[in-house]
Motif scaffolding. Structure first.
Motif, short mmCIF file in Angstrom:
data_model
loop_
_atom_site.label_atom_id
_atom_site.label_comp_id
_atom_site.label_asym_id
_atom_site.label_seq_id
_atom_site.Cartn_x
_atom_site.Cartn_y
_atom_site.Cartn_z
N UNK A 251 10.31 56.21 -37.13
CA UNK A 251 9.30 55.22 -37.64
C UNK A 251 8.20 55.82 -37.31
N UNK A 252 7.69 56.19 -35.98
CA UNK A 252 6.47 56.73 -35.76
C UNK A 252 5.85 57.60 -36.59
N UNK A 253 6.87 58.63 -36.78
CA UNK A 253 6.48 59.69 -37.71
C UNK A 253 6.31 59.08 -39.07
N UNK A 254 6.71 58.23 -39.36
CA UNK A 254 6.58 57.59 -40.80
C UNK A 254 5.09 57.11 -40.94
N UNK A 255 4.86 56.21 -39.75
CA UNK A 255 3.37 55.70 -39.44
C UNK A 255 2.39 56.86 -39.93
N UNK A 256 2.63 57.75 -39.14
CA UNK A 256 1.69 58.85 -39.30
C UNK A 256 1.75 59.37 -40.74
N UNK B 148 2.22 57.58 -43.42
CA UNK B 148 1.80 56.64 -44.39
C UNK B 148 0.50 56.32 -43.86
N UNK B 149 -0.02 56.40 -42.73
CA UNK B 149 -1.45 56.11 -42.64
C UNK B 149 -2.47 57.42 -42.76
N UNK B 150 -1.90 58.55 -42.84
CA UNK B 150 -2.93 59.61 -42.64
C UNK B 150 -2.46 60.66 -43.57
N UNK B 151 -1.38 60.87 -44.12
CA UNK B 151 -0.97 62.10 -45.05
C UNK B 151 -1.29 61.75 -46.51
N UNK C 25 1.32 66.12 -48.91
CA UNK C 25 1.87 66.01 -47.56
C UNK C 25 3.25 65.16 -47.41
N UNK D 80 4.57 55.07 -49.80
CA UNK D 80 3.47 54.17 -50.21
C UNK D 80 2.88 54.83 -50.96
N UNK D 81 3.42 55.41 -52.50
CA UNK D 81 2.82 55.66 -53.42
C UNK D 81 3.25 55.04 -54.80
#
Lengths: 247, 247
Positions: free
Chosen positions: B154-159, B161-164, B168, B205-206
């Motif tokens: 989930x933390x990887x997914x936050x990275x 969704x938030x920044x890639x 990417x 998130x696209x």
DNA sequence: ATCGTGCCTTGATCTAGATCAAAGCGAGAG
DNA sequence: CTCTCGCTTTGATCTAGATCAAGGCACGAT
């Protein structure tokens, strides 16, 4: 009798072995893993922990470091984050007193941890804490419950990052902070927001400029008021709730 | 002797009490909670579970439903998602055989669960599974380990969704699917991508259009090939890895 | 076979939020 | 008291990805 020592590989932190009956008086006992243990069982926990004090901006550990210590926040606010090679940063969570950090699947940390404010933490050697978990299944269960609720929070955050616009993100963020403060017995309205605009941005997947503009918008529309000392008054919970859900 | 029945509140699903020695032969035994139990202990697990078969597109439960059953995926792919009032959707995860679903903090589900492909699952009454967890601490520990690794994901997914950026995200997604397939003993390169463009979009998130265009770009630059039956060949893992991290 | 009904792809345009740029502002140092 | 330095705010412009709009393609139903 407390003895000072250098605690972490990174920078300096003050560590002190707890003198006596330490956990009993702990302000966050009821909030954390410790709540699973009886007074006499707490002694064993106290035996393996060391209390650590750090300044604001102190890096407790970095992503990839060997994960042989776990921590429990007892005072202050911490942030956990991940970095991309080019420096983009995602803060995956802010930790308040009672929160646990340092869990990892393999034997390295999956994120970096840094203090937002001056903070104190209990430090546990991983192996020895695991030993305790074997002896106290209720502690294991308590830790599982904490991980489950963190997971639920992470899923909420995915919804925020994947699908909410800037205003919805800020509204959600403020409500979340207020809700968490409340459950820990801190002031929920004016809510304390100790982190910088840039930390908020990296938590919400925005830029500092957008965070700042959005705060200004909310202030102008009288939904919030920005007070001294990083406090924010939520003037209309209902409207804020609607904003947060995009209703 | 299998008896068919209506299983869930939503639509129809076929449930069958397992005949005999069920878990022993289970294809995902080694991957899931069950791996914590010995052959004789598995009997108790088998006693409380019912096997459920569902078509593609079946809603197993919805966010807010009473969470009195837990599931373990034994075949097929599931998706978990959250909705905003106006219909925006965030898929918080795709589940493969061996994955667990239904955990919740309070007593309602925090997300909806729907099958992406035809699927089979083991269904457990929550209370009775909790009883088992009390009796078998190693099962509790196994579940904790699974929750921890979900949390890390989930933390990887936050990275992500938030920044890639879009490219990417798609690269990360394909590598993640391939990695997970591998660890479960499925084909890792051509990797099976059973979900629709719109599901992928709601996970990353696209929009569908952006997902489609990005697949086309990657195909045109020969980094991937789109094959029949929802298979994707990863032609250059190294480049894909670099794309995923934005290096 | 032919028709629909959902995907999926591709193209044209629009926009929320990023980026670039420049003032304010405030707390700690000297 | 004043000078910095870092944070925050505000403004102007740019752009990745969203939105709007057609077609294309595949598969099940008639």
């Amino acid at each position: 009798m407390a003895l000072a020592e250098h605690a972490c590989s990174r920078e300096s932190a003050v560590a002190a072995r707890i003198d006596s009956a330490p956990c009993n008086a702990c302000p966050v006992r009821s909030m954390s893993v410790c709540s699973a243990l009886e007074v006499d069982e707490l002694k064993r926990l106290a035996d393996i922990l060391v209390s650590v004090k750090v300044d604001a901006g102190h890096t407790l550990f970095a992503e990839g470091d060997g994960a042989d210590t776990l921590f429990n926040v007892t005072a202050g606010t911490m942030k956990l984050y991940k970095l991309l090679p080019d420096g983009r940063r995602q803060i995956t969570g802010f930790l308040l007193p009672g929160d646990f950090l340092g869990l990892s699947i393999n034997d390295t940390y999956a994120y970096s941890a840094e203090s937002v404010t001056p903070a104190t933490l209990c430090r546990f050697p991983r192996r020895r804490l695991e030993g305790l978990l074997e002896d106290y299944p209720k502690m294991q269960r308590r830790l599982f419950a904490m991980a489950s609720s963190e997971l639920a929070a992470a899923q909420d955050q995915m919804l925020l990052l994947g699908r909410k616009n800037a205003k919805e993100r800020i509204a959600s963020f403020l409500l979340m902070l207020s809700e968490r403060a409340k459950r820990r017995g801190y002031a929920e309205n004016p809510v304390h927001v100790p982190m910088s605009r840039s930390d908020i941005a990296d938590y919400l997947g925005l830029t500092t400029e957008t965070v700042s503009r959005t705060f200004t918008q909310l202030k102008t529309s009288r939904v919030i008021s920005l007070l001294e000392g990083g406090k924010v008054r939520l003037n209309d919970l209902e409207i804020l709730q609607e904003l947060a859900e995009g209703a």
